[in-house]
Design an enzyme around this catalytic site. Structure first.
Site, PDB file in Angstrom:
ATOM      1  CE  LYS A 439      11.879  45.726  40.837  1.00 14.78           C
ATOM      2  NZ  LYS A 439      13.088  46.566  40.818  1.00 14.78           N
ATOM      3  CD1 TRP A 444      11.092  41.924  37.722  1.00 14.39           C
ATOM      4  CD2 TRP A 444      12.216  40.178  38.148  1.00 14.39           C
ATOM      5  NE1 TRP A 444      10.976  41.879  38.919  1.00 14.39           N
ATOM      6  CE2 TRP A 444      11.545  40.591  39.206  1.00 14.39           C
ATOM      7  CE3 TRP A 444      13.025  38.883  38.198  1.00 14.39           C
ATOM      8  CZ2 TRP A 444      11.647  39.946  40.389  1.00 14.39           C
ATOM      9  CZ3 TRP A 444      12.926  38.305  39.155  1.00 14.39           C
ATOM     10  CH2 TRP A 444      12.443  38.767  40.406  1.00 14.39           C
TER      11      TRP A 444
END
Ligand code: ADP
Length: 544
Positions: A439, A444
């Site tokens: 993250k 992501w």
């Protein structure tokens, strides 16, 4: 109005009874711990499962009792799969690669009454014996001539079977009767038990048979490298006999040269296992300059199959089927055989499809949801947590209400912990395990994507990407590489350039570390947990 059809319960032993009758020449070939290679037919396997059921009855095993195994892939283990479940007891497979602490927890939690062990694991039992439950009896899976000296009371498998009748009056069980038990290793907390039923197991065998019918056709020779001691060897002990395919069991020797030699001499058509195993086989194929005789297909699952691995098999004429699943799903959920209408695609585009985890099996429903729980569209780009539902999916964990509550959502679906997309044609693409996803700055990064690209570099033997905490971005990727040649490791700038060809610049790993080997989990996958622990205090170049 109800239909007027008979309601015969689905039963595991019926599979072997069927194979014994309809496919009498189907073979079970096993590399034994004793050192030799053993062969028997399905009728012989069925007769020995009956002898085993008599022996178990004699030892006081009854309905619902848990009978544990600690064993490699071999015919005696297969007999336990059928004999134990067939008589109404529960076959509890234990992964010998788990830590002693986890193994003792599992044996205690399952309340096993008997433990069947291969010769290999006798020293392990010696080491654990003072901590094992006092009433646990141990059977060594060998004959009298090979019985080891033990400091604990041990029974001998072949002595137990000798002289027993070769037919057993298998009980008519309710099809929801528990038949098998397998604990997931679990990276945090204690292992959790998936308790399969006769019904779920037979339905799984039938849906695997349907989806992988080309692999399992009558007369095919199948090599399950995937272990009987974990996730039911992806259902092969059931699906292979159901279709009349022969099972070639590798026993303890799972290195590239041993697998090559076994496959070559037994003319294995289809081999099933995790990517780390195929790295070894591909090394041997390279060394020998040829494929094993008869080798036509490899089924890869358990973790993402690297694209470079898929391409290497495919260019040498071995078709790759990339499959996805988990212990809690019996375990197969999707399979990646190329649909007929895509078989004319150019090679590169075929590989784009093969890299995905394939389409669902009949009876397995998939949904992906966003962080707020809303369903995400199947557009191939919307990412979400993957949930599953079906007759072969656990409804909860054995004797574990807390874990059950955490795993099942409000609509009754099981949360896989995987992050995925689904294309409009229904192809699943696993982006990462949620705990492995990186993250970075609210976005992501898929560790699997980076690994796939880096693995294509000839200087890389294997690699893994993990998240390292970062003061500004939250987490940033660290690339761990095992070089193909220790003396000439790949250059970070070169690997970055490769990643940049396919990904955004902010997704390029911040740093690279060279390792001699990658740590593996008990199920033979790269252990990212261990890597994260190893690099717990790692400081990235610009994070100081
Ligand atoms: P464990 O590895 O903890 O023993 P399982 O064997 O049940 O548990 O592993 C299931 C998990 O393995 C899945 O949830 C998924 O994260 C991963 N996995 C399995 N097959 C694939 C695949 N083809 N591609 C990517 N990940 C996979």
């Amino acid at each position: 109005m109800q239909g007027m059809m008979m309601n015969r319960p689905l039963s595991i032993i019926e599979i072997l009874a069927y194979a014994a009758e309809v496919f009498p020449s189907g073979e079970v070939v096993s590399v034994r711990c004793e050192g030799d290679r053993h062969r028997q037919s399905y009728p012989e396997t069925y007769a020995r499962a009956a002898q085993l059921a008599h022996a178990l009855t004699g030892l006081g095993i009854g309905h619902g009792d848990r009978v544990a195994t600690l064993a490699w892939n071999g015919y005696r283990h297969l007999e336990l799969y059928y004999g134990v479940s067939g008589m109404g007891a529960v076959c509890h497979t234990i992964n010998p690669r788990l830590s002693a602490e986890q193994m003792l927890y599992i044996i205690g939690h399952a309340e096993d009454k008997l433990l069947f062990t291969d010769l290999t694991f006798v020293p392990l039992i010696e080491a654990l014996k003072d901590h094992l439950p006092k009433n646990l009896r141990i059977v060594v899976m060998t004959d009298a001539a090979h019985m080891p000296d033990t400091s604990f009371d041990a029974l001998c498998y072949e002595d137990l079977l000798a002289g027993q009748p070769m037919a057993f009056d298998w009980p008519d069980l309710d099809e929801n009767t528990a038949a098998g038990l397998c604990y997931t290793s679990g990276t945090t907390g204690n292992p959790k038990g998936a308790l399969y039923s006769h019904r779920s197991t037979v339905l799984h065998a039938m849906s695997v048979s349907l989806a992988l019918r080309l692999s399992l056709a009558e007369g095919r020779r199948i090599l399950p490298v995937v272990p009987l001691f974990h996730v039911n060897a992806w259902g092969l002990p059931y699906a292979a006999p159901l279709n009349g395919a022969s099972l070639i069991f590798p026993g303890p020797a799972l290195d590239g040269p041993s697998l090559f030699q076994l496959m070559d001499s037994e003319r294995v058509f289809s081999a099933w296992g995790v990517p780390t195993v195929w790295l070894g086989l591909q090394g041997e194929i390279k060394a020998q300059g040829r494929n094993p005789e008869g080798f036509g297909e490899v089924v890869i699952g358990g973790s993402a199959a690297p694209r470079a691995m898929i391409e290497a098999f495919e260019t040498s004429g071995v078709s790759v089927c990339h499959a996805w699943g988990m212990t809690e799903m019996s375990p197969v959920g999707t399979q990646g055989h190329l649909p007929a209408h895509l078989s004319d695609l150019p090679f590169k585009e075929q590989m784009d499809v093969k890299q995905l985890q394939g389409r669902r099996l009949f009876g397995v429903d998939l949904k992906i949801t966003g962080e707020d729980g809303t369903r995400q569209p199947r557009d191939g780009t919307s990412v979400g947590e993957l949930f599953v539902r079906g007759n072969t999916v656990v409804s909860g964990y054995f004797n574990n209400p807390e874990a059950t509550e955490a795993a099942i959502d409000d609509e009754g679906w099981f949360g896989t912990g995987d992050i995925a997309t689904i294309t409009p044609e229904g192809f699943l693409s696993i982006q990462d395990r949620s705990k492995d996803l990186i993250k970075s700055g609210g976005e992501w990064i898929s560790s699997i994507d980076i690994e796939n690209i880096v693995m294509a570099h000839p200087g890389v033997a294997s690699c893994a990407v993990i998240a390292i905490p970062h003061p500004k971005w939250d987490e940033r990727p660290l690339l761990c590489v095992v070089p193909a040649d220790k003396d000439a490791p790949p250059d970070k700038a070169e690997l970055d350039a490769l990643v940049l060809e396919h990904m955004a610049s902010w997704q390029v790993p911040d740093a690279m570390e060279l390792l001699d080997e990658l740590p593996l989990t008990a199920t033979g996958k790269v252990s990212k947990l261990t890597l994260r622990q190893t690099f717990a205090d790692y400081v990235l170049p610009d994070a100081g």
